[in-house]
Scaffold this active site. Structure first.
Site, mmCIF file in Angstrom:
data_model
loop_
_atom_site.group_PDB
_atom_site.id
_atom_site.type_symbol
_atom_site.label_atom_id
_atom_site.label_comp_id
_atom_site.label_asym_id
_atom_site.label_seq_id
_atom_site.Cartn_x
_atom_site.Cartn_y
_atom_site.Cartn_z
ATOM 1 N N GLU A 18 0.947 -1.151 0.167
ATOM 2 C CA GLU A 18 -0.130 0.179 0.426
ATOM 3 C C GLU A 18 0.768 1.407 -0.237
ATOM 4 O OE1 GLU A 18 -0.776 -2.750 1.825
ATOM 5 O OE2 GLU A 18 -2.964 -2.914 1.877
ATOM 6 N N GLN B 239 -7.977 -6.102 12.428
ATOM 7 C CA GLN B 239 -7.435 -5.120 11.251
ATOM 8 C C GLN B 239 -8.105 -3.703 11.591
ATOM 9 O OE1 GLN B 239 -8.041 -7.462 7.381
ATOM 10 N NE2 GLN B 239 -5.685 -7.208 7.676
#
Ligand SMILES: Cc1ncc(C[n+]2csc(CCOP(=O)(O)OP(=O)(O)O)c2C)c(N)n1
Ligand SMILES: [Mg+2]
Lengths: 175, 585
Positions: free
Chosen positions: B50, B113
């Site tokens: 990312e 998460q």
């Protein structure tokens, strides 16, 4: 020098931490910060007492203005303004001390808002100086706990400050 | 007809003209990826990390001027983008970061998460927002694009809980935005503009100091007009390179720590500095107290906080560079300034400085000098490539030796100095301009920080040419250790490194190596003849230093031009060390 900065800010999640984060992230100093609603429930007003030379104060007001959620910033120190702070002071009050405490309360035009056998809780509203003075006088009696609001301030009379009415007169830009 | 939040999100992107989306999937953004699966108008570029994806969005944005968009999942996917977000904030790059988030009812419970992205990125975004209701989504997207691209551009993060992107509502995209608390001013104050013209008319030694704001506001033509009509030389910041043609006779090149001697001397001795879209960064000013002691300063910037932050301006002008320069040009044009005669002495003086300490290097050995490689890249590309760099010595050499004539052709991490920026930024630019020649100039240290994106290059058929300036050192760190830490090369020797040619091949990228100076041009020519991505390993002189240099703590007229002679640091360096500069590479 100490400055009192009044800020109108959108009442959105995170707005307060954006502002306090700005101060810590850029190393500006906050003496006190108080937040409350305005007539418009979408807008909050903040009074920030800060300290710094002219360059720092200029940066503080500009950086505040740069935050997307900030609507208006006024450095009241440049204007005539009135300021107040409220303190709630819980003291030991037994025997003869009770009378002494009441005398002090009277002199400062404060109020006793809670009383138990051993304590008084005193509400004192005034300038920071006055609050400091009453605290000093009450200290010998024994202060059990102290809660202060931080200063709030407003521009005098017709002088323009950060008010909701003025804000709505402002024009934004649309894209 | 009702649509899901995911569908709405994609429709919003299309309304904003987004056709390329850098992305990486994960649990909470699967509903969005499911919509993208059938979407023809949006080209999804799957990055391999990312951070890489977010730098691609930056490269895309800097090369095109349009916002770059990245979509990532919650938690680690989102936190992986933080470096690039901070990078974009420092360099005023408009990117939109769409992060997945755990469902609203789970927020705050340390869900799987979960990361508080709005909290984490508050200080490094221009704005960020957690969308809690699908009915607010379209408005939030409209505002995100508006805020990212207007005023001083920057990154905007939109956090999208899974239940919000799954919920349904009717879609209506707002035609316009009005944000009462946000209205960047574009036009300069008339009175200040007139004052600026007076200063220009009075000046005998003027310099224009132009930064990245010129590029952001697309003001290169206006800058050229001002420089030519008033006959004022121009120096660019690192971020401003390409904002004024590097080969123009009025160009002084880059200023600052590794700027040209003549640019720094011109600034130091000037009587008028016109700063446009620049912020007097510490790499530019050197010791602030001795910066341009005799200069009056006109400071044009869209961000009021930039003005008087480091240097007090005599004429502050808050406004958009393009708008302000247009207004200024009208006034200057009417004033009849600009005979070549007027600044004759000034130009002569600058020429003396230019000749005194030109940018040079000595290519007499068999081993190639790093500057030589950059020089040859400049030649084989005819100065017409998009160049993305990483961070370090090679970055400064690229800035010195490649003459950027066109805006948005130099992509580099200036404010944050992010190693690992170069390769993905090059890929983002190549994605935007498939037919342009895009080079990445990287160090042997930084290239491995996002090397995984070679796969993206292969998958996306992005023919980026990657030049590793391989000195087997974290060169810029080694240089500082040589100069300020008695050559104690603590953790800067990276001689243990992969075989870059084999590494490239393992990724399916052509790998080439130039062991000596004579191999440099043939390798470059071979690379240009290959259709796909190529990675070139240029072995260069290991201990070449980047000069000229303003040592930390020194003033910009106190430049150093060569290695200290004899053992131990030179006198200048010792002085700099004593002056207590912040010694950071
Ligand atoms: C992410 C990150 N970590 C550390 C640094 C500090 N740093 C600046 S330049 C540099 C050396 C870069 O080495 P290399 O990529 O080989 O380039 P060179 O200087 O040798 O050209 C380092 C470690 C940085 N800028 N970014
Ligand atoms: Mg290196």
């Amino acid at each position: 020098m100490q400055h009192i900065v009044s800020v109108l800010v959108e009442n959105k999640a995170g707005a307060l931490s954006r502002i306090s984060g700005l101060f810590s992230g850029r190393g500006f100093n906050i003496e006190s910060l108080s937040v409350g609603p305005t007539l418009d429930s979408d807008i909050s007003t903040m009074t920030i007492v800060t300290e710094g030379d002219d360059r720092i104060i200029e940066q503080i007001t500009k950086q505040l203005n740069k935050l997307v959620d900030v609507i208006k910033v006024v450095d009241l120190t440049e204007k005539e303004y009135v300021e107040r702070e409220t303190a709630l002071i819980k003291i030991n009050a037994r025997g003869e001390d009770r009378a002494e405490a009441l005398r002090i309360v009277d002199i400062f035009r404060a109020r006793v808002i809670d009383s138990t056998q051993n304590t008084y809780t005193i509400e004192m509203t005034g300038s920071v100086k006055k609050i400091q003075a009453i605290i000093n006088l009450l200290k010998p009696l024994g202060i059990k706990s102290l809660s202060r609001t931080g200063r709030i301030a407003i521009a005098r009379g017709d002088i323009r400050g950060a008010s909701v009415r003025e804000m709505t007169e402002r024009r934004g830009v649309s894209a | 007809m009702k649509m899901t939040g995911s569908q709405i999100l994609i429709e919003c992107l299309k309304k904003e003209g987004v056709s390329t989306l850098f992305a990486y999937p994960g649990g909470v953004n699967l509903p969005i990826f499911d919509v993208l699966y059938d979407e023809d108008e949006i080209d999804v570029v799957l990055c391999r990390h990312e951070q890489g994806g977010a730098h691609m969005a930056e490269g895309f944005a800097r090369a095109t001027g349009k916002p770059g968009v990245i979509l990532v999942t919650s938690g680690p996917g989102a936190t992986n983008t933080v470096t690039a977000i901070a990078d974009a904030a420092m360099d005023s790059t408009p990117i939109i970061i769409l992060t997945g988030q755990v469902p609203t009812q789970m927020i705050g419970n340390d869900a799987f998460q979960e990361a508080d992205m709005v909290g984490i990125t508050r200080p490094c975004t221009k704005y960020n927002i957690l969308v809690k209701d699908v009915n607010d989504l379209a408005q939030a997207m409209k505002e995100a694009f508006y805020i990212a691209t207007s005023g001083r551009p920057g990154p905007v993060l939109v956090d999208l809980p899974k239940d919000v992107v799954r919920a349904k509502t009717t879609f209506k995209y707002p035609d316009s935005v009005y944000i009462r608390s946000y209205s960047p001013s574009r036009k300069g104050n008339k009175w200040q503009l007139k004052q600026a013209v007076q200063e220009i008319l009075k000046a005998k030694k003027p310099v224009i100091y132009a930064g990245g704001g010129v590029l952001s506001s697309d003001a290169t033509q206006e800058l050229l007009t001002l420089a030519e009509t008033a006959r004022i030389p121009v120096t660019n910041t690192l971020m401003g390179l390409g904002g004024f043609p590097g080969t123009h006779p009025l160009s002084l090149g880059m200023l600052g720590m590794h700027g040209t001697y003549w640019a720094n001397m011109a600034i130091h001795h000037s009587d008028l500095i016109i700063a446009v879209g620049a912020r007097f960064d510490d790499r530019v000013t050197g010791r602030v107290k001795d910066f341009a002691p005799n200069a009056r300063i006109v400071h044009i910037d869209i961000d009021p906080t930039s003005i008087h932050k480091v240097i007090t301006a005599n004429i502050p002008i808050v406004g958009d560079a393009k708008t302000v320069l247009t207004e200024l040009n009208q006034l200057v044009g009417a004033s009849g300034n600009g005979t070549a005669e007027k600044f004759k002495d000034w130009f002569e003086q600058i020429e003396v400085w230019r000749k005194e300490h030109p940018l040079t290097y000595d290519q007499s050995s068999e081993i190639s000098k790093p500057q030589y490689v950059i020089d040859q890249i400049y030649r084989v590309t005819s100065g017409d490539a998009i160049i993305a760099t990483d961070v370090g010595q090679h970055q400064m050499w690229a800035a010195q030796f490649y003459k950027f004539d066109h805006p948005r052709t130099f992509l580099t991490s200036g404010g944050l100095g992010t190693m690992g920026y170069g390769l993905p930024a090059a890929l983002g630019a190549q994605k935007a301009f498939p037919d342009k020649l895009v080079f990445c100039i990287a160090g042997d240290g930084g290239i491995v920080m996002n090397i995984q994106e070679l796969t993206t290059a292969v998958e996306q058929k992005l023919p980026v040419k990657i030049a590793i300036i391989n000195n087997r050192y974290l060169g810029m760190v080694r240089q500082w250790q040589q100069l300020f830490y008695d050559k104690r090369y603590s953790s800067s020797d990276i001689g243990i490194q992969p075989d870059f040619v084999k590494l490239a091949e393992a990724f399916g990228v052509t790998g080439l190596r130039a062991n000596e100076a004579k191999d440099v041009v043939p390798v470059l020519e071979k690379a240009l003849a290959i259709d796909g991505p190529v990675l070139m390993d240029f072995r260069v002189e290991q201990e070449e230093n980047c000069y000229p240099m303003v040592p930390a703590g020194a003033a910009i007229n106190e430049m150093v031009f060569s290695d200290p002679i004899g053992p131990g640091p030179s006198e200048e360096m010792q002085k700099a060390k004593k002056a207590g500069g912040i010694l950071t590479a």
